[in-house]
Design a protein around this motif. Structure first.
Motif, PDB file in Angstrom:
ATOM      1  N   ILE A 240       0.822  -1.206   0.000  1.00 36.47           N
ATOM      2  CA  ILE A 240       0.000   0.000   0.000  1.00 36.47           C
ATOM      3  C   ILE A 240       0.856   1.256   0.000  1.00 36.47           C
ATOM      4  N   SER A 241       1.931   1.255   0.780  1.00 32.09           N
ATOM      5  CA  SER A 241       2.733   2.463   0.967  1.00 32.09           C
ATOM      6  C   SER A 241       3.725   2.653  -0.171  1.00 32.09           C
ATOM      7  N   TYR A 242       3.632   3.779  -0.874  1.00 27.06           N
ATOM      8  CA  TYR A 242       4.509   4.043  -2.012  1.00 27.06           C
ATOM      9  C   TYR A 242       5.925   4.408  -1.592  1.00 27.06           C
ATOM     10  N   THR A 243       6.185   4.525  -0.290  1.00 28.72           N
ATOM     11  CA  THR A 243       7.554   4.733   0.189  1.00 28.72           C
ATOM     12  C   THR A 243       8.225   3.412   0.541  1.00 28.72           C
ATOM     13  N   ASP A 244       7.475   2.322   0.456  1.00 29.88           N
ATOM     14  CA  ASP A 244       7.965   0.998   0.836  1.00 29.88           C
ATOM     15  C   ASP A 244       8.684   0.350  -0.346  1.00 29.88           C
ATOM     16  N   GLU A 245       9.795  -0.316  -0.073  1.00 29.41           N
ATOM     17  CA  GLU A 245      10.536  -0.998  -1.126  1.00 29.41           C
ATOM     18  C   GLU A 245       9.687  -2.066  -1.803  1.00 29.41           C
ATOM     19  N   ALA A 246       8.745  -2.633  -1.048  1.00 28.79           N
ATOM     20  CA  ALA A 246       7.846  -3.632  -1.619  1.00 28.79           C
ATOM     21  C   ALA A 246       6.925  -3.017  -2.666  1.00 28.79           C
ATOM     22  N   PHE A 247       6.717  -1.708  -2.609  1.00 33.13           N
ATOM     23  CA  PHE A 247       5.948  -0.996  -3.634  1.00 33.13           C
ATOM     24  C   PHE A 247       6.850  -0.636  -4.813  1.00 33.13           C
ATOM     25  N   THR A 248       7.988   0.005  -4.512  1.00 31.02           N
ATOM     26  CA  THR A 248       8.844   0.513  -5.595  1.00 31.02           C
ATOM     27  C   THR A 248       9.426  -0.608  -6.449  1.00 31.02           C
ATOM     28  N   SER A 249       9.752  -1.742  -5.836  1.00 31.76           N
ATOM     29  CA  SER A 249      10.313  -2.856  -6.616  1.00 31.76           C
ATOM     30  C   SER A 249       9.270  -3.421  -7.583  1.00 31.76           C
ATOM     31  N   LYS A 250       8.027  -3.521  -7.105  1.00 32.47           N
ATOM     32  CA  LYS A 250       6.962  -4.013  -7.968  1.00 32.47           C
ATOM     33  C   LYS A 250       6.599  -2.993  -9.050  1.00 32.47           C
ATOM     34  N   LEU A 251       6.649  -1.715  -8.691  1.00 41.70           N
ATOM     35  CA  LEU A 251       6.373  -0.669  -9.679  1.00 41.70           C
ATOM     36  C   LEU A 251       7.403  -0.723 -10.796  1.00 41.70           C
ATOM     37  N   LYS A 252       8.655  -0.889 -10.426  1.00 41.63           N
ATOM     38  CA  LYS A 252       9.713  -0.983 -11.425  1.00 41.63           C
ATOM     39  C   LYS A 252       9.440  -2.124 -12.403  1.00 41.63           C
ATOM     40  N   GLU A 253       9.146  -3.297 -11.864  1.00 38.89           N
ATOM     41  CA  GLU A 253       8.914  -4.459 -12.713  1.00 38.89           C
ATOM     42  C   GLU A 253       7.681  -4.272 -13.593  1.00 38.89           C
ATOM     43  N   ALA A 254       6.640  -3.661 -13.028  1.00 32.93           N
ATOM     44  CA  ALA A 254       5.406  -3.458 -13.790  1.00 32.93           C
ATOM     45  C   ALA A 254       5.619  -2.507 -14.960  1.00 32.93           C
ATOM     46  N   LEU A 255       6.338  -1.415 -14.722  1.00 32.52           N
ATOM     47  CA  LEU A 255       6.562  -0.431 -15.785  1.00 32.52           C
ATOM     48  C   LEU A 255       7.463  -0.988 -16.879  1.00 32.52           C
ATOM     49  N   ILE A 256       8.475  -1.750 -16.486  1.00 32.49           N
ATOM     50  CA  ILE A 256       9.328  -2.404 -17.490  1.00 32.49           C
ATOM     51  C   ILE A 256       8.495  -3.393 -18.302  1.00 32.49           C
ATOM     52  N   PHE A 257       7.631  -4.134 -17.623  1.00 36.45           N
ATOM     53  CA  PHE A 257       6.750  -5.101 -18.298  1.00 36.45           C
ATOM     54  C   PHE A 257       5.911  -4.412 -19.366  1.00 36.45           C
TER      55      PHE A 257
END
Length: 367
Positions: A240-257
């Motif tokens: 949920i938290s956009y400051t969390d590494e669990a968010f940013t790592s998934k965001l990175k993978e999603a955008l590359i995808f």
């Protein structure tokens, strides 16, 4: 009839009081440090595993904490993130919360045993630090709002499914869509599915689910399973938290995808509101959208689901989520139409970890 009117009147009063409370808390907190921290101890554990702390509510609030903040709780070297709430029902069943009332500060799990889950015992030291100011504000207000699962209560299939095209900034038509889930067992999913098929969606980013869970729900969904089988669905299970590494790592993978697959793209979540809204706001800003365009798209979900009005207090309070997002990404500094694109691009490069080539490729894919 008289009793019904009285219930509606009472509900309105209660809602107004809670909104005023949150507004007052937000105003008071503005002058306080966003890195609030406190160390206390466990004073009592009741038969349900609810874990009461020594610190008094007045002192806890004075340290800079408010209802709707997300905090990190550290016990015996282990950390858990949770929102500050007033009631157990302010979070989902099984979720952790820090319950702040007039009488106590308590760590709990809604319909669960916090002490058993965490190993907390009486006299054990507990440290609480700020994770994200107002990080749970949207969800908190959302629980005061009411929607229905009846299609005829809504103006169109698109409104009911919270399905829409995004053309903010330089995003081209028929490139990017957002929606509630195509696969969740809800009344909305058949409508979302039909709209996705009609729009010719070729790539899906599923914010909420793992592949295993998604395919269980999509057992009879030929459209979704075909996209999965061809490798055109990315599963995030995003924090949920956009400051969390669990968010940013998934965001990175999603955008590359997205850059590696063909559009039209669909970003879906269970309701298509909170995390979907944050991800779309970031994508929109990167592609040159104005703050007004971003705000309008984020809030459209709340207009769709709950019929809230742009001139209402709830609309204004929920919209703070987007203001907080961009100011957090900009190290607390104000964000305007002139700098929002640069702020987001810097975030994607330095925090999320995309390369400039990948950022540029995302723009090309959407424009």
């Amino acid at each position: 009839m008289r009793g019904t009117k009285m219930k509606k009147f009472t509900l309105k009063i209660l809602t107004a009081l809670v909104v005023l409370l949150c507004s007052a808390s937000a105003f008071a907190f503005a002058a306080k440090a966003t890195k609030a921290a406190v160390t206390t101890t466990v004073t009592e554990i009741n038969q349900h595993g609810n874990t009461y702390l020594t610190i008094r509510p007045s002192l806890f609030s004075a340290k800079g904490f408010s209802i709707s903040d997300i905090v990190t709780v550290t016990i015996n070297g282990k950390k858990w993130d949770m929102p500050i709430c007033k009631n157990y029902s302010d979070v989902d069943t099984g979720a952790m919360l820090l319950r702040l009332t007039d009488d106590s500060v308590c760590l709990a799990i809604n319909m669960g045993d916090f002490a058993k889950e965490t190993g907390a015992t009486v006299d054990m030291e507990v440290t609480i630090t700020m994770k994200q100011q107002y990080g749970y504000l949207t969800q908190f207000h959302q629980r005061l709002l009411k929607s229905t699962d009846v299609r005829s209560d809504y103006a169109s299939d698109e409104v009911f499914a919270n399905f829409r095209e995004i053309t903010a900034g330089k995003i081209a038509p028929r490139k990017l869509y957002r929606s509630s889930s195509l696969i969740e067992p809800t009344a909305r999913s058949p409508y979302a599915l039909k709209l996705a098929q009609n729009m010719g969606i070729k790539t899906i980013v599923d914010i909420a689910n793992s592949q295993e869970n998604a395919l269980k729900m999509a057992a009879n969904n030929a459209f979704f399973k075909a996209l999965d089988a061809s490798g055109n669905v990315y599963y995030c299970e995003m924090a949920i938290s956009y400051t969390d590494e669990a968010f940013t790592s998934k965001l990175k993978e999603a955008l590359i995808f997205m850059t590696e697959h063909e559009g039209p793209y669909l970003i879906q979540g269970k309701d298509g509101q909170n995390r979907v809204g944050i991800v779309c706001a970031i994508i929109e800003a990167l592609n040159g959208a104005t703050l007004q365009e971003i705000n309008d798209d984020y809030m459209q979900s709340y207009v769709n689901y709950y019929g809230i009005k742009p001139d209402s207090t709830q609309y204004t309070e929920i919209l703070k989520t987007i203001t907080a997002l961009f100011e957090t990404l900009n190290n607390g500094a104000k964000v305007t139409d002139k700098n929002v694109q640069k702020v987001v691009e810097k975030y994607l490069l330095q925090t999320v970890g995309l390369t400039q080539v990948q950022v540029d490729a995302l723009k090309v894919a959407l424009q």
